[in-house]
Design an enzyme around this catalytic site. Structure first.
Site, PDB file in Angstrom:
ATOM      1  N   ASP A 259       0.816  -1.205   0.000  1.00 42.12           N
ATOM      2  CA  ASP A 259       0.000   0.000   0.000  1.00 42.12           C
ATOM      3  C   ASP A 259       0.855   1.262   0.000  1.00 42.12           C
ATOM      4  O   ASP A 259       1.800   1.395   0.775  1.00 42.12           O
ATOM      5  CB  ASP A 259      -0.914  -0.015   1.237  1.00 42.12           C
ATOM      6  CG  ASP A 259      -1.798   1.201   1.325  1.00 42.12           C
ATOM      7  OD1 ASP A 259      -2.646   1.382   0.439  1.00 42.12           O
ATOM      8  OD2 ASP A 259      -1.633   1.989   2.286  1.00 42.12           O
ATOM      9  N   GLU A 296       1.534  -0.022  -4.854  1.00 46.15           N
ATOM     10  CA  GLU A 296       0.691   1.125  -5.159  1.00 46.15           C
ATOM     11  C   GLU A 296       1.562   2.357  -5.045  1.00 46.15           C
ATOM     12  O   GLU A 296       2.159   2.616  -3.995  1.00 46.15           O
ATOM     13  CB  GLU A 296      -0.483   1.232  -4.182  1.00 46.15           C
ATOM     14  CG  GLU A 296      -1.370   2.444  -4.503  1.00 46.15           C
ATOM     15  CD  GLU A 296      -2.314   2.820  -3.378  1.00 46.15           C
ATOM     16  OE1 GLU A 296      -3.292   3.534  -3.671  1.00 46.15           O
ATOM     17  OE2 GLU A 296      -2.076   2.425  -2.231  1.00 46.15           O
TER      18      GLU A 296
END
Length: 612
Positions: A259, A296
């Site tokens: 993330d 990401e």
């Protein structure tokens, strides 16, 4: 006996290893039965350890620091009573049946992102398993679970996790996760796990009592950043490296989605993410498995996926927000927030041809130049999507694209994503046009924290100029309203859209022209006035031409066609897919241009045999 952090049993003995340099002494409390207290030995590096006899799996425990505070183990593998309860010793043994599973190659991945709590009415790992057959029939090859590290309460997206080694108890804990992963492998599906190593949630987070996990030198949108490059950072890096290896080796997951890595500030050499990639890939090679690391990162930074020997981090793939933004802004005409940089037709050409739109151009939203060209990388290293949890849930009303675009456009979008040379991702329910929103929801026990989250959501949405009431993240109804309606997939246009997705994914998997992703296998052309974009894909002996019409009205066009006799393979406007075209387009021969009548939001797939 296992020498990693946390509690590990071997027979009836258990070894406990804790990193707590801020405490001169630590006492281990075994909550029984029988209840016992044992002093841990302080060893080099601020670690404390002890081996205790007669500790079976299921024993609950916590640690008492020198300050007198009683805390759960930061490396706990199980928190059955939640983030405020004691830790639990888990059984390392599991009846795996996936000995022959070797993973899925990056170029074969078709990702399906799901949230365990809202994917089914039960909201557990075990409840996902009966739906794997549906996903296999759809044609996806990998399930991607939103974060499942233990978070406060029973309702959360997972990005507020506090225990990076513990699978959420309300979902079914570690054994529930292992049962799901094993079932995925039996179905020939990979299972990828979203992990959060840029911050930890606020409620139940007591890491500062143990060591310098966080630092004010690096700030993130969620507060102080992880200390990965300052004094004491060796222990922090070990903590998160072992977390990643735990999911790979103990839970058998096939990869990690990392993330928001742009929020990981790290000036060390080698950087933590490079070390993470090296450790995970080495462990996978030793186990004889394929494991992928997907980042990401909205910066459009190709070094993320370039090999370490070429100066990159050596991760396998990275999400392309540009692909989504270009597509969404053009379809919906939204121009606020990060959509301010998007909406031009030429950006659709860019993402169709390169996977990204910004490779160094000025960005109004970012206030500076953004991105670099993804030269020296492979198409499958970019993950593309029309929707994901962020782009749906981080809207004021959390509408899916099915509520913002007409039905015909949903089929066009599906083709644009799934027939691209990049790694496609579907968000749960997208394949049949789920109409229920996917809200942001929480279950915090701290009233002040819940209030702060409500205020933060309102402030965040000011940039998008959304004038609407925002559902209360703490309300159980917000969570319940985000569940999938599985019955909808059998009805009318929803059923047609589902069949269309299945057909697209079958084409992607089996057509040789769509399997080839070399630099000379793709040509993209477009006409902004007509809103027509074409992609020509080719392999030895086979070619495919996909015509995308992004116009809201039917029109007559003239398409430049490579020479050959072309046969329609798939037409989104045909009545079979719920479209307006009653008579299918026939075969034709072309050596230059072809006049066509294109319906609104039409995707037309044509094929021919032979080379150019």
């Amino acid at each position: 006996m296992d020498e990693s952090l946390g509690a590990h049993i071997d027979g009836r003995s258990a070894r406990f290893l804790l990193w707590a340099p801020r405490s001169d002494r630590v006492r281990l409390h075994l909550l029984g039965p029988p209840e016992r207290t044992v002093s841990m030995d302080r060893v080099d590096g601020g670690y404390h350890e002890v081996i205790v006899e007669g500790v079976p799996a299921g024993t609950r425990y916590d640690v008492e620091l020198g300050s007198g505070a009683r805390r759960a183990d930061p490396a706990s593998r199980s928190q059955p009573a939640g983030v405020h309860g004691p830790s639990e010793v888990v059984d390392p043994a599991f009846p795996w049946t996936d000995a022959g599973w070797r993973g899925t190659a990056l170029e074969d991945l078709v990702l399906y992102e799901l949230h365990v709590g809202t994917f089914t009415p039960e909201g557990t790992f075990d409840a996902v398993t009966p739906r794997l057959a549906d996903l296999l029939e759809l044609g996806v090859t990998a399930v991607e679970l939103m974060p499942i590290a233990q978070f406060p309460g029973a309702r959360n997206w997972g990005y507020d996790g506090v225990f990076p080694f513990a699978a959420q108890a309300s979902y079914g804990g570690l054994d529930g996760l292992r049962r799901l992963v094993d079932a995925c492998h039996q179905a020939r599906l990979a299972c990828i796990l979203d992990v959060v190593y840029n911050h930890l949630g606020p409620e139940g987070n007591h890491l500062a009592d143990f060591a310098s996990y966080l630092t004010e030198r690096h700030l993130t949108p969620w507060g102080p950043g992880m200390n990965l490059d300052g004094p004491g950072s060796d222990g922090v890096r070990r903590f998160f490296l072992e977390s990643a290896l735990h999911w790979i080796l103990d839970a058998h997951v096939d990869g990690l989605r990392l993330d928001s890595i742009q929020a990981i500030t790290d000036r060390s050499d080698p950087p933590f993410l490079e070390e993470l990639g090296e450790a995970v890939h080495a462990a996978a090679r030793k186990a004889g498995r394929r494991v992928v690391l997907i980042a990401e990162d909205p910066r459009n930074e190709p070094s993320v996926v370039r090999p370490r020997k070429a100066g990159g981090l050596g991760l396998d793939a990275v999400w392309s927000d540009d692909f989504h933004h270009a597509l969404h802004a053009f379809l919906t005409n939204e121009r606020a927030g990060y959509y301010a940089d998007f909406g031009a037709f030429n950006q659709l050409l860019d993402v169709a041809h390169k996977g990204v739109a910004f490779t160094g151009q000025p960005s109004h939203y970012w206030g500076r130049n953004r991105g670099r060209p993804f030269t020296g990388t492979r198409p499958e290293q970019l993950v593309v999507y029309a929707q994901n949890h962020d782009q749906v849930g981080n809207r004021a009303r959390s509408e899916r694209l099915s509520a913002l675009a007409p039905f015909e456009a949903l089929k066009l979008v599906a083709a644009f994503v799934l027939l691209s040379p990049y790694t496609p991702l579907l968000f749960m329910g997208e394949e049949y046009g789920e109409r229920n929103p996917f809200h942001f929801f929480t279950d915090y026990g701290y009233a002040g924290l819940a209030s702060a989250v409500r205020g933060g959501r309102i402030a965040e949405f000011r940039a998008f100029q959304w004038q609407t009431e925002i559902p209360d993240p703490q309300a159980e109804s917000t969570f319940l309203g985000s569940r999938l309606d599985w019955e909808r997939r059998t009805e009318g246009t929803h059923a047609a859209l589902l069949r269309f997705h299945r057909t697209l994914l079958s084409l992607r998997r089996f057509h040789p022209a769509l399997q080839t992703r070399g630099p000379d296998s793709l040509e993209v052309e477009g006409d902004a006035r007509l809103r027509v974009l074409t992609q020509h894909r080719q392999a030895p002996g086979a070619r495919i031409l996909v015509v995308y019409h992004f116009g809201a009205d039917a029109q007559d066009v003239s398409i430049r066609m490579p020479e050959g006799t072309w046969h329609p393979v798939l037409d989104s406007s045909e009545a079979a897919w719920g479209g307006p075209r009653n008579a299918p387009i026939g075969a034709f021969t072309s050596d230059d241009r072809l006049p066509l009548r294109l319906e609104a939001w039409e995707a037309l797939v044509l094929e021919t045999q032979g080379d150019r």
